[in-house]
Enzyme design. Structure first.
Site, PDB file in Angstrom:
ATOM      1  N   ASP A  87       5.842  -2.977  -7.202  1.00  0.00           N
ATOM      2  CA  ASP A  87       4.691  -2.277  -7.757  1.00  0.00           C
ATOM      3  C   ASP A  87       4.048  -3.157  -8.820  1.00  0.00           C
ATOM      4  O   ASP A  87       4.750  -3.690  -9.694  1.00  0.00           O
ATOM      5  CB  ASP A  87       5.123  -0.949  -8.379  1.00  0.00           C
ATOM      6  CG  ASP A  87       4.298   0.224  -7.884  1.00  0.00           C
ATOM      7  OD1 ASP A  87       3.059   0.094  -7.905  1.00  0.00           O
ATOM      8  OD2 ASP A  87       4.871   1.244  -7.476  1.00  0.00           O
ATOM      9  N   ASP A 135      -1.120  -0.657  -8.238  1.00  0.00           N
ATOM     10  CA  ASP A 135      -1.369   0.679  -8.759  1.00  0.00           C
ATOM     11  C   ASP A 135      -2.810   0.805  -9.265  1.00  0.00           C
ATOM     12  O   ASP A 135      -3.288  -0.039 -10.023  1.00  0.00           O
ATOM     13  CB  ASP A 135      -0.381   0.947  -9.907  1.00  0.00           C
ATOM     14  CG  ASP A 135      -0.414   2.355 -10.411  1.00  0.00           C
ATOM     15  OD1 ASP A 135      -0.028   3.259  -9.650  1.00  0.00           O
ATOM     16  OD2 ASP A 135      -0.820   2.559 -11.571  1.00  0.00           O
ATOM     17  N   GLU A 146      -3.843   0.621  -4.233  1.00  0.00           N
ATOM     18  CA  GLU A 146      -4.069   2.055  -4.420  1.00  0.00           C
ATOM     19  C   GLU A 146      -5.430   2.224  -5.079  1.00  0.00           C
ATOM     20  O   GLU A 146      -5.676   1.671  -6.150  1.00  0.00           O
ATOM     21  CB  GLU A 146      -2.978   2.659  -5.301  1.00  0.00           C
ATOM     22  CG  GLU A 146      -3.141   4.167  -5.477  1.00  0.00           C
ATOM     23  CD  GLU A 146      -2.328   4.712  -6.633  1.00  0.00           C
ATOM     24  OE1 GLU A 146      -1.868   5.867  -6.542  1.00  0.00           O
ATOM     25  OE2 GLU A 146      -2.157   4.004  -7.643  1.00  0.00           O
ATOM     26  N   HIS A 204       5.446   8.978  -3.994  1.00  0.00           N
ATOM     27  CA  HIS A 204       6.008   9.458  -5.251  1.00  0.00           C
ATOM     28  C   HIS A 204       5.049  10.354  -6.027  1.00  0.00           C
ATOM     29  O   HIS A 204       5.461  11.028  -6.977  1.00  0.00           O
ATOM     30  CB  HIS A 204       6.403   8.277  -6.127  1.00  0.00           C
ATOM     31  CG  HIS A 204       5.240   7.436  -6.562  1.00  0.00           C
ATOM     32  ND1 HIS A 204       4.493   6.682  -5.674  1.00  0.00           N
ATOM     33  CD2 HIS A 204       4.670   7.245  -7.779  1.00  0.00           C
ATOM     34  CE1 HIS A 204       3.531   6.067  -6.334  1.00  0.00           C
ATOM     35  NE2 HIS A 204       3.612   6.392  -7.607  1.00  0.00           N
ATOM     36  N   ASP A 205       3.766  10.376  -5.647  1.00  0.00           N
ATOM     37  CA  ASP A 205       2.763  11.189  -6.327  1.00  0.00           C
ATOM     38  C   ASP A 205       2.371  12.432  -5.539  1.00  0.00           C
ATOM     39  O   ASP A 205       1.524  13.209  -5.993  1.00  0.00           O
ATOM     40  CB  ASP A 205       1.487  10.367  -6.573  1.00  0.00           C
ATOM     41  CG  ASP A 205       1.640   9.349  -7.686  1.00  0.00           C
ATOM     42  OD1 ASP A 205       2.491   9.573  -8.582  1.00  0.00           O
ATOM     43  OD2 ASP A 205       0.924   8.333  -7.666  1.00  0.00           O
TER      44      ASP A 205
END
Length: 561
Positions: free
Chosen positions: A111, A213, A266, A338-339
């Site tokens: 990440d 991210d 993302e 994860h979100d």
């Protein structure tokens, strides 16, 4: 098929990047496997499960952040980009994980969180020390308005203002997320070069790419105007510099470097037209993007306002992205991360038809054109959790939302908690359920967040021993993508787009046509299918085969026509 057509298909296959046939598995390290009994997952725990992931057949592990962090946002507030947080292990542990994964043919993607740092990062400590510090311009600082208020009315993604007053210098700093996550100023070339150097060092260490991210937020609209609605992203995303920044990143970090890397950005609020530009190989920006349109369709005025899913709208949305990136660019395929809440609880039936709906959505998603992403536990059909009190939740987004809704807007605690049950990120963050022993085999200690109470029945060990194993179904899907060029590269066509329960489409390449038919319903399918399956070959289904049987509840089948 003519010789020319055959050659064109072969050339297309040869030119296709490796990740068109790959499947990525996301690991949330904090909740995956704990090796030392402290209740927090770690790198050694991940390493101990590489055999499990190799059996599944995945090609890439995407690690959520493992850098040193105060953990205000579970690691997405990074204190030091160059090390590993001691709760997860050490750089030596990381090197062992990379080496052992590579030995099994599995790549490691990290990440990359560079829209913001932690407020404990050394860069920010210098930046906030004085208005004349050389790193002052590494972050977004602005003087108050004449009345002492913040520079504009932007709100944070985690509730409350996006500006915090720093008493030391009397100026406000920008944080699009928590106040402990100040935004880096990418307008400053020194910031960009420091980030690129850090990325190169991780690649030198053996990392195979980055999931970036909220990467489109790095390019701000520098006029900092008022009046943007919370959550729209219109005030600060997609600044005109974004393509220049990403192209520069590619030149500085990846160009001329040996190896096959994966980059996925993302990008909240990204459109199909934007995504074509970002993922066009000729532009050298990123390989694919994560977009959010399809996981926003069942939210009302805000994320925690859960509304019934419009199934036809979901099909239409995914089909639009398939068409939009058919000629240039590439899709990333996900329904979990994860979100996001758990797939089977959100889009399926996690009670009577948990296994069937989990495998239906697996088949539907993996047969779209793009690179599929599996989130840990998805491959065994893990479900949402319903903690009875907000005290059991850990996620800053949910906690801030609950406090704001109850204390500031006087909403009923029970109704606010219902929204957290449905949409809270902790649904995805409860520990991985490995077996029926205490704490689901995740830890010998006390887990940092409670295990979902259904773990005695729902766990990897029992699933793999079952005659209807979700894990085994995912394994077959992954093998199909590896082996079948039509699954990896074929054209997509949605069928019966307005049908209220049928998800049907074809994938075609050369003379091969594959068809997916899926009954997204608790009731048997009634009516005619939009493809003739009388003489078709059934390649995969999520029910025991029964000749001439109509689609049963949550049944999905893949045919070669």
């Amino acid at each position: 098929m003519t010789d020319a057509t055959t050659k064109a298909i072969e050339d297309d296959r040869a030119a296709a990047p490796w990740w068109t046939r790959a499947v990525v598995y996301q690991v949330y390290p904090r909740s995956f496997a704990d090796s030392d009994g402290d209740g927090i997952g770690d790198l050694a725990g991940i390493r101990s499960k590489l055999g499990y992931l190799a059996d599944l057949g995945v090609d890439v592990i995407w690690l959520s952040p493992v850098y040193p962090s105060p953990q205000h946002d579970n690691g997405y507030d990074i204190r030091d980009y160059e090390d590993i947080d001691p709760v997860f292990g050490s750089l030596a542990d990381f090197d062992e994980l990379v080496a052992e994964a590579h030995a099994r043919g599995i790549r490691i993607v990290m990440d990359l969180v560079v829209n913001h740092t932690s407020d404990e990062h050394a860069w920010f400590a210098e930046s906030r020390s004085s208005t004349s510090n050389p790193k002052r311009d590494w972050y977004w600082w602005r003087a108050p308005r004449e009345d002492g208020s913040a520079p504009n009315d932007w709100t944070s993604a985690f509730s409350g203002p996006a500006w915090t007053l720093d008493e030391t210098t009397g100026e406000y700093y920008l944080h699009l997320f928590a106040k402990q996550q100040p935004d880096l100023n990418w307008e400053n070339p020194e910031v960009r070069q420091a980030v690129y150097a850090m990325m190169r060092r991780w690649l030198d260490r053996g990392v195979d790419g980055f999931r970036m991210d909220v990467i489109n937020l790095i390019a701000k609209r520098t006029e900092l105007i008022d009046g943007e609605e919370r959550g729209s992203g219109l005030g600060f995303t997609m600044g005109p510099q974004i393509h220049d920044f990403l192209q520069e990143m590619h030149r500085e970090v990846f160009a001329g470097r040996e190896g096959e890397y994966l980059t996925v950005g993302e990008m909240p609020g990204v459109s199909i037209e934007d995504a074509v530009l970002f993922t066009d190989p000729a532009r050298a920006e990123v390989d694919m993007v994560f977009q959010f349109e399809h996981v926003s369709l069942d939210s009302g005025s805000h994320k925690f306002d859960a509304i019934p899913l419009d199934f036809v709208a979901l099909k239409s949305n995914l089909a639009r992205w398939q068409a939009g990136l058919a000629e240039r660019g590439w899709n990333s395929l996900y329904l979990n991360n994860h979100d996001q809440p758990r797939l089977v609880s959100r889009f399926g039936n996690d009670a009577e038809y948990r296994v069937e709906s989990a495998t239906l959505w697996a088949l539907v998603l993996h047969l779209h054109r793009g690179t599929p992403y599996i989130y840990q536990g998805e491959e065994i059909g893990m479900t949402n959790v319903r903690f009875e009190s907000i005290e059991h939740y850990r996620d800053i987004e949910s906690l801030n939302h609950y406090r704001e809704a109850v204390e500031q807007f006087d909403q009923a605690p029970s109704s606010v908690l219902a929204g957290v049950h449905a949409r809270g990120r902790d649904n995805a963050r409860t520990p991985m359920q490995w077996d029926a022993t205490e704490h689901a085999g995740f830890t010998t200690g006390t887990p940092w967040i409670a295990v979902n109470p259904n773990y005695p029945e729902l766990n990897a060990e029992s699933d793999r021993a079952s005659g209807m194993s979700v894990f085994d179904f995912y394994r077959k899907l992954i093998a199909l993508r590896h082996e079948n060029d039509t699954v990896a590269l074929g054209a997509f066509e949605l069928l019966a787009p307005s049908h209220p329960t049928l998800y049907a489409f074809t994938r075609s390449r050369g003379s091969e046509v594959l068809a997916v038919v899926a009954n997204v319903s608790d009731q048997p399918f009634e009516g005619d299918l939009p493809v003739d399956i009388a003489a078709a070959e059934l390649l995969l289904g999520n029910y025991p085969v029964e000749a001439d049987t109509p689609l049963r509840p949550w049944e999905a089948r893949l045919y070669r026509l």
